[in-house]
Design a protein around this motif. Structure first.
Motif, PDB file in Angstrom:
ATOM      1  N   LEU A 213     -21.672  36.148 -10.723  1.00  0.00           N
ATOM      2  CA  LEU A 213     -20.726  36.551  -9.847  1.00  0.00           C
ATOM      3  C   LEU A 213     -21.535  38.405  -8.221  1.00  0.00           C
ATOM      4  CD1 LEU A 213     -17.596  37.126  -8.595  1.00  0.00           C
ATOM      5  CD2 LEU A 213     -17.841  38.232 -10.725  1.00  0.00           C
ATOM      6  N   VAL A 214     -22.155  38.754  -9.250  1.00  0.00           N
ATOM      7  CA  VAL A 214     -22.553  39.504  -8.963  1.00  0.00           C
ATOM      8  C   VAL A 214     -23.810  39.397  -7.618  1.00  0.00           C
ATOM      9  CG1 VAL A 214     -24.312  41.991  -8.636  1.00  0.00           C
ATOM     10  CG2 VAL A 214     -22.110  41.248 -10.398  1.00  0.00           C
ATOM     11  N   SER A 215     -24.367  38.088  -7.823  1.00  0.00           N
ATOM     12  CA  SER A 215     -25.214  37.609  -6.880  1.00  0.00           C
ATOM     13  C   SER A 215     -24.526  36.811  -5.755  1.00  0.00           C
ATOM     14  CB  SER A 215     -25.736  36.911  -7.512  1.00  0.00           C
ATOM     15  OG  SER A 215     -26.864  36.874  -8.562  1.00  0.00           O
ATOM     16  N   GLY A 216     -23.303  36.108  -5.818  1.00  0.00           N
ATOM     17  CA  GLY A 216     -22.596  36.230  -4.737  1.00  0.00           C
ATOM     18  C   GLY A 216     -22.062  37.016  -4.280  1.00  0.00           C
ATOM     19  N   ILE A 217     -21.596  38.635  -4.302  1.00  0.00           N
ATOM     20  CA  ILE A 217     -20.986  40.121  -3.755  1.00  0.00           C
ATOM     21  C   ILE A 217     -22.393  39.767  -2.991  1.00  0.00           C
ATOM     22  CG2 ILE A 217     -21.053  41.840  -4.290  1.00  0.00           C
ATOM     23  CD1 ILE A 217     -18.497  41.528  -6.610  1.00  0.00           C
ATOM     24  N   GLN A 218     -23.805  40.042  -3.576  1.00  0.00           N
ATOM     25  CA  GLN A 218     -24.434  40.781  -2.999  1.00  0.00           C
ATOM     26  C   GLN A 218     -25.107  39.826  -1.494  1.00  0.00           C
ATOM     27  OE1 GLN A 218     -28.940  39.914  -4.745  1.00  0.00           O
ATOM     28  NE2 GLN A 218     -29.617  41.687  -4.144  1.00  0.00           N
ATOM     29  N   LEU A 219     -24.280  38.512  -1.387  1.00  0.00           N
ATOM     30  CA  LEU A 219     -25.003  38.012  -0.654  1.00  0.00           C
ATOM     31  C   LEU A 219     -24.055  38.192   1.269  1.00  0.00           C
ATOM     32  CD1 LEU A 219     -25.699  34.192  -1.885  1.00  0.00           C
ATOM     33  CD2 LEU A 219     -27.108  35.508  -0.775  1.00  0.00           C
ATOM     34  N   ILE A 220     -22.268  38.503   0.500  1.00  0.00           N
ATOM     35  CA  ILE A 220     -21.596  38.558   1.918  1.00  0.00           C
ATOM     36  C   ILE A 220     -21.207  40.136   2.001  1.00  0.00           C
ATOM     37  CG2 ILE A 220     -20.159  36.838   0.985  1.00  0.00           C
ATOM     38  CD1 ILE A 220     -18.448  38.538  -0.483  1.00  0.00           C
ATOM     39  N   THR A 221     -22.535  40.717   1.508  1.00  0.00           N
ATOM     40  CA  THR A 221     -22.606  42.712   1.543  1.00  0.00           C
ATOM     41  C   THR A 221     -23.236  42.797   2.785  1.00  0.00           C
ATOM     42  OG1 THR A 221     -23.955  43.279  -0.273  1.00  0.00           O
ATOM     43  CG2 THR A 221     -21.246  43.546  -0.883  1.00  0.00           C
ATOM     44  N   LYS A 222     -23.254  43.999   3.310  1.00  0.00           N
ATOM     45  CA  LYS A 222     -24.571  44.226   4.466  1.00  0.00           C
ATOM     46  C   LYS A 222     -25.361  45.236   3.868  1.00  0.00           C
ATOM     47  CE  LYS A 222     -21.065  43.605   8.081  1.00  0.00           C
ATOM     48  NZ  LYS A 222     -20.300  44.640   9.042  1.00  0.00           N
TER      49      LYS A 222
END
Length: 86
Positions: free
Chosen positions: A11-20
């Motif tokens: 989940l955190v890796s996915g969040i990292q992909l969409i953050t700037k």
């Protein structure tokens, strides 16, 4: 427990992909462990049976309170990244 921690890491890796903004490994660890433990305590309230009732009421809800408590504790305990210290 391990499956919950893996879910939180993904989940955190996915969040990292969409953050700037880049997320450091320290922040990933804090969020993953906090989400994992918070979700684990929220879904398995049998752990809290032996604790005093006041603590069970605080930590026995949705898992948000234990996750926040663990995140704050890890933020204090874990060493800062060398890049973020300025």
């Amino acid at each position: 427990g391990a499956a919950v921690m893996m879910f939180a890491s993904i989940l955190v890796s996915g969040i990292q992909l969409i953050t700037k903004e880049p997320i450091t490994s320290r922040e990933i660890t804090i969020v993953s462990v906090a989400l994992g433990l918070g979700y684990g305590l929220g879904s398995n309230t049998a752990i809290l049976v032996h604790l005093p009732q006041a603590i069970s009421l605080i930590f026995g809800g949705s898992g948000i309170v234990p996750a926040a408590f663990v995140a704050i504790l890890l933020n204090i305990v874990l060493p800062k990244d060398k890049k973020t210290e300025a």
